[in-house]
Design a protein around this motif. Structure first.
Motif, PDB file in Angstrom:
ATOM      1  N   ARG A 258      65.985 -55.641 -66.418  1.00  0.00           N
ATOM      2  CA  ARG A 258      65.137 -55.275 -67.556  1.00  0.00           C
ATOM      3  C   ARG A 258      64.362 -54.005 -67.186  1.00  0.00           C
ATOM      4  NH1 ARG A 258      62.805 -57.394 -72.253  1.00  0.00           N
ATOM      5  NH2 ARG A 258      60.559 -57.197 -72.543  1.00  0.00           N
ATOM      6  N   VAL A 259      64.322 -53.062 -68.119  1.00  0.00           N
ATOM      7  CA  VAL A 259      63.580 -51.810 -67.953  1.00  0.00           C
ATOM      8  C   VAL A 259      62.597 -51.715 -69.103  1.00  0.00           C
ATOM      9  CG1 VAL A 259      63.726 -49.304 -67.797  1.00  0.00           C
ATOM     10  CG2 VAL A 259      65.564 -50.715 -66.840  1.00  0.00           C
ATOM     11  N   LEU A 270      63.450 -44.856 -72.408  1.00  0.00           N
ATOM     12  CA  LEU A 270      64.474 -45.893 -72.292  1.00  0.00           C
ATOM     13  C   LEU A 270      65.865 -45.315 -72.532  1.00  0.00           C
ATOM     14  CD1 LEU A 270      62.682 -48.727 -74.292  1.00  0.00           C
ATOM     15  CD2 LEU A 270      62.772 -48.466 -71.803  1.00  0.00           C
ATOM     16  N   TYR A 273      66.950 -43.463 -69.441  1.00  0.00           N
ATOM     17  CA  TYR A 273      67.345 -44.386 -68.363  1.00  0.00           C
ATOM     18  C   TYR A 273      68.711 -44.991 -68.660  1.00  0.00           C
ATOM     19  CZ  TYR A 273      66.422 -47.782 -64.597  1.00  0.00           C
ATOM     20  OH  TYR A 273      66.462 -48.509 -63.435  1.00  0.00           O
ATOM     21  N   ASP A 274      68.920 -45.402 -69.879  1.00  0.00           N
ATOM     22  CA  ASP A 274      70.169 -46.034 -70.290  1.00  0.00           C
ATOM     23  C   ASP A 274      71.353 -45.097 -70.025  1.00  0.00           C
ATOM     24  OD1 ASP A 274      71.979 -47.783 -71.422  1.00  0.00           O
ATOM     25  OD2 ASP A 274      71.128 -47.701 -73.443  1.00  0.00           O
ATOM     26  N   PHE A 312      66.211 -53.497 -72.376  1.00  0.00           N
ATOM     27  CA  PHE A 312      65.297 -52.363 -72.511  1.00  0.00           C
ATOM     28  C   PHE A 312      64.220 -52.697 -73.533  1.00  0.00           C
ATOM     29  CE2 PHE A 312      69.269 -50.456 -71.093  1.00  0.00           C
ATOM     30  CZ  PHE A 312      68.838 -49.606 -70.069  1.00  0.00           C
ATOM     31  N   TYR A 330      66.820 -51.073 -78.858  1.00  0.00           N
ATOM     32  CA  TYR A 330      65.998 -51.686 -77.817  1.00  0.00           C
ATOM     33  C   TYR A 330      64.938 -52.599 -78.432  1.00  0.00           C
ATOM     34  CZ  TYR A 330      68.057 -47.695 -75.350  1.00  0.00           C
ATOM     35  OH  TYR A 330      68.931 -46.767 -74.832  1.00  0.00           O
TER      36      TYR A 330
END
Length: 460
Positions: A258-259, A270, A273-274, A312, A330
């Motif tokens: 999980r971010v 997000l 990052y993804d 996310f 997200y």
């Protein structure tokens, strides 16, 4: 659904701060009036092209707003309203010691770069150059050029497609007719430029207040301008972490279940990052030529992607950001860093969660926030990755006293302390990371981000 009544969603504990609950346009008495409203009217009358608040086409209105801002700065000598005479708080701006060499006055609204084609047709923030490279901007006057190769251009094309969808949703959130929407956009521009919350003597610490963040007119500005900075700076901090092995197979940033982005707003961190995790899995350990040749299919972001709502999440006090986070696929959770719900942050994960921070620590450097971060790292959180604006982050020594390992990802020797990109790790972690700071010759998708020109870092 994202467009539903906010009061029906149990995640929102404070619906009163959600502007979407207003079923009609806000009264004029509650609207922020620019300190330069009269000057703007005089400028429009002099030009004979009509008042900016009467322009109902949003692109034409944005051009007029930019034009008056340039006139005010260059001809009237005005930048922002006078600072608070009590000097209650001064904003931490991006340090000139590291970069921002004079790049000229910038481009006029309809002016283009020689040898380049606009990737975003409306604002000209991204250009694909004839040689395959790219030039992009993060400021509305398009003064400060950033450079990238073909891989960076492909990523920015994806961001352009994302913003088309997000700004499309934003256009649906204005209450009232087209004239009222124009007034709200003008208000949003004035709030974005003048930042009145920094001069107020209230309890809300931040560039803008929660209520201001929730205005569709302000979001109209935020989406079209902040997206470039937040996406590319997040990519750059993740690239530094990856160079240190933190995105290797099985490493903490690669395997994170999980971010979450604290103060994540519409979710650009997000998205970065993804996509970055995908990029690193593809070519992270390949040679520079392979990295430079990697390309992202921008068409993937032209339509809503498959949801990743447990993986996310954007955590933010202003609930209306959910309108845009939903379009990224997200999760959104209304969340207050000063009244934290750790279970909501963890999302059912007992360990391995990664937290992203983007330009929030200059407003929450107190002992309570340090306690929170230390508690998170002693619980479900494996790492906190931070991208900030100020050269010195006061929370760093507070965290060190609590045993948290604070690692600075940028060079701190050439021109002094530089806390703009950091990673916080649990007590007992190694105190340094290999390959940090990056060597000058290291390939980077977005070079000189955040800018380090005066450290001798290449701009392209």
């Amino acid at each position: 659904a994202a467009s539903g009544d906010a009061r029906a969603n149990p995640k929102w504990s404070a619906p009163s701060n959600d502007v979407r609950n207003q079923k009609a346009a806000p009264p004029s008495s509650s609207r922020y009036v620019s300190a330069y409203d009269e000057a703007a009217r005089a400028h429009a009358a002099e030009r004979g092209d009509g008042a900016v608040v009467e322009e109902t086409d949003d692109r034409a209105q944005f051009a007029k707003l930019i034009g008056f801002s340039r006139h005010r700065r260059e001809q009237l000598g005005h930048r922002r309203p006078a600072e608070d005479p009590n000097k209650r708080r001064t904003r931490q701006s991006a340090p000139r010691a590291f970069g921002t060499n004079d790049h000229g006055r910038g481009l006029e609204f309809d002016q283009d770069i020689d040898g380049g084609q606009r990737v975003d047709a409306d604002d000209g923030m991204v250009y694909a150059m004839d040689d395959g490279s790219g030039v992009y901007f993060c400021d509305r006057f398009r003064r400060y050029k950033f450079f990238c190769g073909a891989a960076g251009v492909s990523l920015l094309r994806g961001l352009v497609e994302t913003n088309k969808r997000l700004l499309g949703r934003n256009a649906e959130l204005f209450a009232g007719d087209k004239a009222e929407a124009a007034r709200q956009r003008a208000e949003g521009y004035a709030l974005y430029e003048e930042k009145p919350n920094l001069r107020r003597r209230g309890t809300e610490i931040g560039t803008w207040s929660d209520a201001e963040y929730g205005l569709p007119g302000f979001q109209w500005m935020y989406l079209r301008l902040k997206s470039w900075q937040r996406y590319t700076e997040t990519w750059a901090v993740l690239e530094r972490c990856a160079a240190a092995g933190l995105f290797d197979e099985g490493a903490i940033l690669e395997k994170a279940p999980r971010v979450v982005s604290i103060g994540g707003g519409p979710g650009y961190e997000l998205l970065a990052y993804d996509v970055f995790r995908e990029y690193w899995r593809d070519v992270g350990h390949a040679d520079d030529a392979s990295k430079a040749a990697w390309s992202f299919d921008a068409a993937r972001l032209a339509t809503p992607p498959p949801p990743k709502k447990t993986e996310f999440a954007s955590l933010d006090l202003q609930p209306s950001w959910v309108e845009y986070v939903d379009l990224l696929g997200y999760e959104f959770v209304q969340w207050d860093v000063h009244r934290p719900d750790v279970r909501a942050l963890a999302g059912g994960c007992a360990e391995g969660v990664v937290c992203l921070l983007s330009n929030i620590m200059c407003y929450c450097t107190d002992e309570e926030t340090a306690d929170l971060f230390a508690r998170l790292l002693d619980g479900p959180v494996a790492a906190i990755v931070a991208n900030e604006r100020g050269a010195e982050q006061g929370i760093c020594p507070k965290l060190t006293r609590r045993g948290v390992v604070v690692i600075k990802l940028l060079d701190n020797d050439v021109v002094g302390r530089d806390d703009r990109q950091l990673i916080f790790l649990p007590p007992g972690s190694a105190p340094t990371l290999p390959g940090i700071p990056l060597a000058d010759e290291t390939y980077r998708v977005f070079p000189n981000v955040p800018y380090e020109e005066k450290k001798g870092v290449r701009r392209s």
